[in-house]
Design a protein around this motif. Sequence first.
Motif, PDB file in Angstrom:
ATOM      1  N   LYS A  71       8.998  61.116   9.507  1.00  0.00           N
ATOM      2  CA  LYS A  71       8.007  61.070   8.434  1.00  0.00           C
ATOM      3  C   LYS A  71       6.602  60.818   8.992  1.00  0.00           C
ATOM      4  CE  LYS A  71       9.452  58.689   4.993  1.00  0.00           C
ATOM      5  NZ  LYS A  71       9.729  57.519   4.129  1.00  0.00           N
ATOM      6  N   SER A  72       6.481  59.841   9.893  1.00  0.00           N
ATOM      7  CA  SER A  72       5.160  59.519  10.442  1.00  0.00           C
ATOM      8  C   SER A  72       4.671  60.593  11.403  1.00  0.00           C
ATOM      9  CB  SER A  72       5.190  58.154  11.132  1.00  0.00           C
ATOM     10  OG  SER A  72       6.138  58.127  12.170  1.00  0.00           O
ATOM     11  N   ILE A  73       5.594  61.266  12.076  1.00  0.00           N
ATOM     12  CA  ILE A  73       5.212  62.366  12.982  1.00  0.00           C
ATOM     13  C   ILE A  73       4.660  63.545  12.181  1.00  0.00           C
ATOM     14  CG2 ILE A  73       6.108  64.110  14.586  1.00  0.00           C
ATOM     15  CD1 ILE A  73       8.099  61.956  15.564  1.00  0.00           C
ATOM     16  N   LEU A  74       5.347  63.883  11.084  1.00  0.00           N
ATOM     17  CA  LEU A  74       4.932  65.028  10.263  1.00  0.00           C
ATOM     18  C   LEU A  74       3.658  64.738   9.462  1.00  0.00           C
ATOM     19  CD1 LEU A  74       8.381  66.268   8.880  1.00  0.00           C
ATOM     20  CD2 LEU A  74       7.009  67.278  10.716  1.00  0.00           C
ATOM     21  N   ALA A  75       3.360  63.456   9.245  1.00  0.00           N
ATOM     22  CA  ALA A  75       2.192  63.097   8.444  1.00  0.00           C
ATOM     23  C   ALA A  75       0.895  63.592   9.070  1.00  0.00           C
ATOM     24  CB  ALA A  75       2.141  61.581   8.241  1.00  0.00           C
ATOM     25  N   LYS A  76       0.812  63.596  10.406  1.00  0.00           N
ATOM     26  CA  LYS A  76      -0.443  63.959  11.075  1.00  0.00           C
ATOM     27  C   LYS A  76      -0.811  65.434  10.906  1.00  0.00           C
ATOM     28  CE  LYS A  76      -0.419  60.152  14.374  1.00  0.00           C
ATOM     29  NZ  LYS A  76      -0.444  59.730  15.793  1.00  0.00           N
ATOM     30  N   PRO A  77       0.107  66.390  11.169  1.00  0.00           N
ATOM     31  CA  PRO A  77      -0.271  67.788  10.928  1.00  0.00           C
ATOM     32  C   PRO A  77      -0.529  68.087   9.449  1.00  0.00           C
ATOM     33  CG  PRO A  77       2.043  67.624  11.584  1.00  0.00           C
ATOM     34  CD  PRO A  77       1.423  66.290  11.827  1.00  0.00           C
ATOM     35  N   PHE A  78       0.209  67.405   8.569  1.00  0.00           N
ATOM     36  CA  PHE A  78      -0.027  67.579   7.132  1.00  0.00           C
ATOM     37  C   PHE A  78      -1.425  67.079   6.768  1.00  0.00           C
ATOM     38  CE2 PHE A  78       1.298  66.209   2.608  1.00  0.00           C
ATOM     39  CZ  PHE A  78       0.893  67.428   2.094  1.00  0.00           C
ATOM     40  N   ALA A  79      -1.815  65.937   7.355  1.00  0.00           N
ATOM     41  CA  ALA A  79      -3.148  65.379   7.114  1.00  0.00           C
ATOM     42  C   ALA A  79      -4.228  66.334   7.599  1.00  0.00           C
ATOM     43  CB  ALA A  79      -3.276  64.026   7.802  1.00  0.00           C
ATOM     44  N   LYS A  80      -4.008  66.959   8.741  1.00  0.00           N
ATOM     45  CA  LYS A  80      -4.988  67.909   9.283  1.00  0.00           C
ATOM     46  C   LYS A  80      -5.157  69.107   8.362  1.00  0.00           C
ATOM     47  CE  LYS A  80      -6.146  70.462  13.502  1.00  0.00           C
ATOM     48  NZ  LYS A  80      -5.714  70.796  14.885  1.00  0.00           N
TER      49      LYS A  80
END
Length: 493
Positions: free
Chosen positions: A4-13
């Motif tokens: 979840k925390s790994i995927l959050a960064k590209p989603f945020a970008k």
Amino acid sequence: MSIKSILAKPFAKKVYKSIQKWANNPVETQEKIFQSLIASAGGTTFGKDHDFISINTHADFVKRVPVRDYEALKPYVEKVVAGEKNVLWKGLPLYFAKTSGTTSGAKYIPITKESMPSHVESARNAILMYIHETGNAKFVDGKMIFLQGSPILTEQNGVQLGRLSGIVAHYVPKYLQKNRLPSLATNCIDDWETKVDAIVEETLPENMTIISGIPSWVQMYFEKIQQKTGQKVGDVFKNFNLFIFGGVNYEPYRAKFENLIGRKVDSIELYPASEGFFAFQDKQNEKGMLLQLNSGIFYEFIKADEFFENNPKRITIGAVELGVNYVMIISSNAGLWGYNIGDTIEFTSIKPYRVIVSGRIKHFISAFGEHVIGKEVEHAMQEATANSDVRVSEFTVAPQINPSEGLPYHEWFVEFENEPDDLSGLAKKLDASLQKQNSYYFDLIKGKVLQPLKITKVEIGGFQNYMKSIGKLGGQNKIPRLSNDRKIVEQIK
């Protein structure tokens, strides 16, 4: 680190890039929103009454649609509440957000299928923008609490009815459901004090990473944790590093919060309301919140000092100036048209457009022509208590027009957590700051129309007792920073 925390960064970008597109084209974005709203509502009762079919420009709109508050829009709203379709917007709304009105009793603000997503996405995007800026996504693995109203909804002629925060509680994404607190049973507790006690019990054993709510009520939660444990909140929740808030200015509470927590934590300011989600803080080190120009809301602005004139000028986003106090007027895909939400805002940036909430157009003191607003008294308190041990729990200001002796003055009712050794010294600092900010007030003091302000101490718990006495303890309710009469302060006394 979880998936979840790994995927959050590209989603945020991805979300960041999407926001930049409309933020960098503000005038065009607002024009598209305007044209879409007019086209969509042309067949409604309101659209026909106001000749939407002939509206092509903002000037056309101004000629046909006057500025209204809830009282003036109420005849249309009552038709919707009665179950009539196609009145303010297509069909029926999904919800009515029920709010407390000072003059009109309960207010029923429509939320439609088109407007509901912005309430959810804007809150989500605020967190994603924080992740994109800081690179910090660890908190998504911990527990998150949102101090809010009950999610229990009732029905009114086929439309669900509840508090905004309770309605939004039904839209927490599935991927956050396991992280979310409090439990449904606790969230449905009606009595606020009982509810906060239950929340304390539920959260104490958990790995809390995000805590969110109106500062005055989060303060109550923090105080109960400290009373229960004898520890600072930051020691109880070692991974708590993000506070999300809205509803009131955080600055008057910041010193007390840092004392309760025991350290500094990052914060994100939101600007949600039943009428729409208007702005959120997009940068940690920039003043103001990013105005949501692409969320189905068309904005107009009227200079606050001209608002009560006949036919004050209504401008759009491309004509606003920095540092001017504006009344914000909205038209939206919830079916609100030329609607005065009652807030005053000030732009802190125009590339992109960021705002702060400076107060309420009805919450001011001008008993003597001084035009003092909420932002000014909050700044005065912040400035007067900076670099000191003074900590203020809550305060409000009212005029004293008929004192027992001497000239009239502004009376500040202050509840201290840690009071100053020299109360008169604090009063002098507050007065000096207010004179520096407000030339009208300065002239009245120098001209001996007013004497310098005076502080009246409020007993600990006095403001909470007042809110409880009027049935507004907790939830989205908050104390007005100032009033042009003494109705509130006489009850507090």
